[in-house]
Design a protein around this motif. Structure first.
Motif, PDB file in Angstrom:
ATOM      1  N   LEU A 194     -20.870   6.189 -26.260  1.00 19.78           N
ATOM      2  CA  LEU A 194     -19.435   6.394 -26.347  1.00 19.78           C
ATOM      3  C   LEU A 194     -18.874   6.879 -25.014  1.00 19.78           C
ATOM      4  N   SER A 195     -19.545   7.815 -24.361  1.00 18.64           N
ATOM      5  CA  SER A 195     -19.013   8.311 -23.085  1.00 18.64           C
ATOM      6  C   SER A 195     -19.085   7.255 -21.991  1.00 18.64           C
ATOM      7  N   SER A 196     -20.077   6.376 -22.000  1.00 21.37           N
ATOM      8  CA  SER A 196     -20.121   5.324 -20.977  1.00 21.37           C
ATOM      9  C   SER A 196     -18.985   4.328 -21.180  1.00 21.37           C
ATOM     10  N   LEU A 197     -18.608   4.076 -22.435  1.00 20.56           N
ATOM     11  CA  LEU A 197     -17.460   3.210 -22.705  1.00 20.56           C
ATOM     12  C   LEU A 197     -16.182   3.844 -22.167  1.00 20.56           C
ATOM     13  N   LEU A 198     -16.009   5.141 -22.369  1.00 19.08           N
ATOM     14  CA  LEU A 198     -14.825   5.839 -21.868  1.00 19.08           C
ATOM     15  C   LEU A 198     -14.738   5.767 -20.351  1.00 19.08           C
ATOM     16  N   VAL A 199     -15.870   5.870 -19.677  1.00 23.84           N
ATOM     17  CA  VAL A 199     -15.887   5.778 -18.210  1.00 23.84           C
ATOM     18  C   VAL A 199     -15.475   4.376 -17.771  1.00 23.84           C
ATOM     19  N   VAL A 200     -16.032   3.355 -18.391  1.00 31.43           N
ATOM     20  CA  VAL A 200     -15.693   1.967 -18.053  1.00 31.43           C
ATOM     21  C   VAL A 200     -14.201   1.711 -18.261  1.00 31.43           C
TER      22      VAL A 200
END
Length: 70
Positions: free
Chosen positions: A22-28
């Motif tokens: 979830l946090s990697s999606l937010l960064v992208v």
């Protein structure tokens, strides 16, 4: 295993890397990591779990922005 999965975020279909957290999606997506709440498949995910919560194909993600006031 597929390289990409499909998710529905705030009523928009999108593709992301398989095994994304979830946090990697937010960064992208260049989303703020503070002042928001997130539900996946109608279940709130605590911010403490964003780093480890792996997205699944066809997940429904709702992102809510906190608004100050009262």
């Amino acid at each position: 295993m597929p390289n990409h999965i499909h998710v529905n975020m705030n009523d928009q279909s999108m593709t992301c890397q398989a095994a994304s957290t979830l946090s990697s999606l937010l960064v992208v997506l260049n989303m703020p990591l503070k002042g928001i709440a997130i539900a996946i498949n109608d279940q709130i995910i605590p911010q403490s779990k964003w780093e480890t919560h792996v997205l699944n194909d066809e997940d429904t993600i709702a992102i809510f922005t906190a608004i100050a006031g009262g």
